[in-house]
Design a protein around this motif. Structure first.
Motif, PDB file in Angstrom:
ATOM      1  N   ALA A 172      -1.606 -34.065  11.190  1.00 55.60           N
ATOM      2  CA  ALA A 172      -1.424 -32.850  10.391  1.00 55.60           C
ATOM      3  C   ALA A 172      -0.174 -32.095  10.822  1.00 55.60           C
ATOM      4  CB  ALA A 172      -2.645 -31.947  10.532  1.00 55.60           C
ATOM      5  N   GLY A 173       0.405 -31.425   9.853  1.00 53.33           N
ATOM      6  CA  GLY A 173       1.511 -30.527  10.175  1.00 53.33           C
ATOM      7  C   GLY A 173       2.811 -31.223  10.524  1.00 53.33           C
TER       8      GLY A 173
ATOM      9  N   ALA B 288       2.171 -33.344  20.200  1.00 47.88           N
ATOM     10  CA  ALA B 288       2.399 -32.114  19.450  1.00 47.88           C
ATOM     11  C   ALA B 288       3.835 -31.634  19.545  1.00 47.88           C
ATOM     12  CB  ALA B 288       1.469 -31.016  19.958  1.00 47.88           C
ATOM     13  N   SER B 289       4.366 -31.251  18.402  1.00 48.30           N
ATOM     14  CA  SER B 289       5.671 -30.594  18.349  1.00 48.30           C
ATOM     15  C   SER B 289       6.766 -31.389  19.040  1.00 48.30           C
ATOM     16  CB  SER B 289       5.577 -29.178  18.945  1.00 48.30           C
ATOM     17  OG  SER B 289       4.802 -28.343  18.103  1.00 48.30           O
ATOM     18  N   ASN B 290       6.752 -32.689  18.833  1.00 50.66           N
ATOM     19  CA  ASN B 290       7.893 -33.502  19.248  1.00 50.66           C
ATOM     20  C   ASN B 290       8.875 -33.591  18.076  1.00 50.66           C
ATOM     21  OD1 ASN B 290       6.836 -34.491  21.954  1.00 50.66           O
ATOM     22  ND2 ASN B 290       5.169 -35.095  20.569  1.00 50.66           N
TER      23      ASN B 290
ATOM     24  N   THR C 294       0.300 -33.957  15.769  1.00 47.30           N
ATOM     25  CA  THR C 294       0.497 -32.790  14.908  1.00 47.30           C
ATOM     26  C   THR C 294       1.846 -32.129  15.155  1.00 47.30           C
ATOM     27  OG1 THR C 294      -0.554 -31.347  16.545  1.00 47.30           O
ATOM     28  CG2 THR C 294      -1.969 -32.296  14.873  1.00 47.30           C
ATOM     29  N   ASN C 295       2.388 -31.612  14.077  1.00 48.57           N
ATOM     30  CA  ASN C 295       3.600 -30.797  14.162  1.00 48.57           C
ATOM     31  C   ASN C 295       4.810 -31.554  14.705  1.00 48.57           C
ATOM     32  OD1 ASN C 295       2.202 -28.540  13.155  1.00 48.57           O
ATOM     33  ND2 ASN C 295       1.541 -27.942  15.207  1.00 48.57           N
TER      34      ASN C 295
END
Lengths: 335, 325
Positions: free
Chosen positions: A297-298, A246-248, A274-275
């Motif tokens: 997603a995202g 996430a969020s890397n 995601t993200n």
């Protein structure tokens, strides 16, 4: 310890033990690596024997006194500098403690593991922080053996010197298949300005690697999981299960190799990417990434395959709400 | 024995001078690793041997990117403002931040530049009796919360209030958020970027229960976009919605993905409100809610399949489906 044993034995047995001790001392003139179980504590002292009653002060001190296949346990929380090259089977278990290891200049990695083929190093309940100046890694593995990391917390692999920053840098060399298993672990904030990842798998030479990541979260890093075959020929199998990326900044998961180099197979199952900049990316010939029951997603771009990389679906993934969703290159049936 | 008081008083008399001399160095906050303990003292340098007592003080002695660790279990104060990268790691201890009587909210405020990351791990936020918020995030950057409990009290508004004014990321894993909000407002986790703010949010293996709202995503104060993924998580017994996403015309688009999760026994299971809101649901359970699924004002609520929507007062329905890939 051996003296006690000798006193309790009959003279004949004592002679055998005595000869054995002599042999052992001769073989290991520096230290006696005889403890099956060593202990460290915030109040410990590396001049002691690392017993429960008189613990040592850090991993390096305890490792010098621990037998191949032995265990090091944390009695309490503390700042236990590791800074030792682990070259034989060992378990370090600090579950329940905040046993933090802060690296500093002049040392290669917080945990530098070089298990020979046939040996296994287990790290459990480890906290690694401020990692890797020269080596750019919290945990650096370059031996052909097996490394198992469980319930650990690895953050802040953001070195100032080398520009590298890896939570786990897995670069086995030698022949055979080196093994890495990471379970229930949190990796965050890894990566320098230009290079780095939560976990990077990059065997050297003819080494091969098998990697399993389960119940693990990698977030806030430059790359999440990076699998790179360009320095080796031996091949890699990577299984990612029930994990989140996430969020890397760049890729949640990326696998890349170059012509003539190691083939890579990655299976992502029950996981979320995601993200991130990219959700999942397959780059290069001989790269096959399979995705099952996972959420993409995202991300800036959800799925991408370039240079002949294969990205295969089992028809059960959610790929939505990415800047560009991208697409699988093919599909395989669930059986 | 009679000389002791004299000696001690002489020692004490010399202490202020020493402290005064030491203070400039300590104020630079250069320690990579500081420690707090139940027996700590906030006049010390927060080394392991001489730990400090509160997070606020320890943070003032911790270098950017450094770490604060709990030696033992304790209540170690609150009202910290974290404005640079730091890790607070108290896993394995019962390290509680308690809302203090007469203290304004929040217990921890995170206000970062976009490059910085705060990691909170193994903490217990106990807002009882008066604190309004557990964590309030303003500014930009990244907040990672792991294995943390955020428990509200009688004055609680929100457990985690995520209101960035720049590009921001929130990752919550293996955590419990409970008993937040009152009188119809407030949420366990409330995501509401402010003008200029965007939000990437990932919740993994996190339980949000017993609050007014579970997870509330609100785009009405911003325009930059919000992506939320809720995976392997549970939203249970919240008075209003387990998950609600809402925005207004001309404001931030919202995408929410609920995967392999359960929203049960809430007023609403999942609700999408507003024309720029898309909530996708896969492999999840929506059961025991007053209303299982609801949309309003053009919100999209899409099924990717594998969902159990049963035993709600009104089950409701998805507005569409999307194929798995």
């Amino acid at each position: 310890m051996s003296g006690t044993i000798i006193m309790k034995c009959n003279p004949a047995t004592a002679w055998v033990f005595g000869a054995f001790v002599l042999f052992f001392v001769a073989a290991n003139p520096a230290t006696a690596q005889t403890n099956t179980h060593s202990w460290i504590a915030s109040y410990g002292n590396n001049a002691s024997d690392c017993s429960r009653a008189t613990p040592c002060a850090d991993f390096a001190g305890a490792y010098d006194k621990t037998a191949r296949g032995g265990e090091i346990t944390c009695i309490d929380s503390g700042n236990f500098f590791p800074h030792t090259l682990v070259t034989r089977s060992l378990t370090i278990d600090c579950s329940g403690m905040v046993a933090t290891n802060s690296s500093d200049p002049g040392h290669y990695a917080n945990f530098y593991l070089r298990p020979p083929a046939g040996d296994t190093v287990i790290l459990r309940g480890i906290t690694a922080k401020f990692c890797g100046y020269e080596g750019g890694a919290c945990i650096l593995v370059d031996g052909p053996g097996t490394v198992i990391i469980d319930r650990s917390f690895i953050s802040g692999a953001r070195p100032s010197a080398s520009g590298l920053g890896f939570g786990i840098r897995f670069e086995p060399s030698g022949s055979g298949v080196a093994k890495l298993v990471v379970t229930d672990t949190v990796i965050a904030d890894a990566g320098g300005a230009s290079a780095g990842a939560g976990i990077r798998i990059r065997p050297q030479g003819s080494a091969a690697a098998s990697v399993t990541v389960e119940g693990t979260t990698i977030s806030g890093s430059l790359f999440g999981l990076a699998v790179d075959g360009s320095n080796s020929t031996g091949g890699m199998n990577v299984s990612v299960k029930n994990s989140a990326f996430a969020s890397n900044i760049n890729d949640g998961i990326v696998a890349t190799t170059s012509a003539g180099h190691a083939p890579i197979g990655v299976l992502v199952s029950g996981s979320a990417s995601t993200n991130n900049g990219y959700g999942i990316r397959a780059i290069g010939p001989n790269v096959t990434v399979r995705v099952s029951d996972s959420d993409i997603a995202g991300n800036g771009t959800g799925l991408a395959a370039t240079g002949g990389g294969a990205l295969l679906s089992f028809h059960n993934n959610v790929v939505r709400a990415n800047g560009t969703n991208g697409a699988f290159t093919g599909a395989e049936a669930v059986q | 024995m009679r000389w002791k008081p004299l000696a001690v008083s002489a020692l004490l008399a010399s202490m202020p001078l020493l402290v005064a001399m030491a203070a400039p160095a300590a104020a630079q906050a250069t320690n990579p690793h500081t420690w707090v303990a139940s027996y700590g003292n906030d006049t010390l340098d927060c080394a392991y041997a001489v730990p400090c007592a509160t997070i606020t003080y320890a943070f003032s002695r911790t270098a950017r990117g450094g770490e604060i660790t709990c030696i033992d279990s304790l209540d170690f104060g609150a009202e910290a403002v974290l404005n640079r990268s730091v890790t607070i790691n108290c896993l394995g201890k019962t390290a509680s931040l308690r809302g203090r009587v007469g203290a304004p909210p929040p217990m921890i405020r995170i206000h970062l530049p976009a490059t910085d990351t705060v990691i909170l791990r193994g903490l217990n936020f106990e807002e009882f009796p008066v604190a309004w918020f557990g964590m309030v995030f303003t500014g930009a950057g990244t907040l990672i919360v792991d294995r943390t409990a955020v428990i509200g009290g009688s004055s609680s508004r929100n457990g985690i209030l995520f209101t960035p004014s720049g590009p921001a990321k929130l990752v919550v894993t293996d955590s419990i958020v409970a008993r937040h909000g009152q009188d119809g407002t407030g949420a366990g986790i409330r995501v509401m970027p402010q003008p200029g703010g965007t939000a990437q949010v990932t919740l993994e293996r996190t339980k949000v229960s017993g609050s007014q709202f579970g997870v509330a995503v609100d785009g009405s104060n911003s325009t930059g976009g919000i992506n939320v993924t809720i995976k392997d998580s549970v939203l249970a017994s919240n008075v209003n919605d387990g998950v609600v996403a809402t925005t207004s015309a001309g404001h931030a688009p919202i995408g929410v993905l609920v995967s392999n999760s359960a929203s049960t026994n809430n007023g609403y299971g999942i609700r999408a409100i507003g024309s720029n809101v898309t909530v996708r649901v896969a492999d999840s359970d929506i059961a025991g809610n007053g209303t299982g699924l609801a949309t309003a004002s053009g919100g999209a609520l899409l099924s990717s399949g594998g969902n159990a929507v049963r035993a709600n007062g009104v089950n409701g329905g998805f507005t569409g489906t999307e194929a798995l890939q």
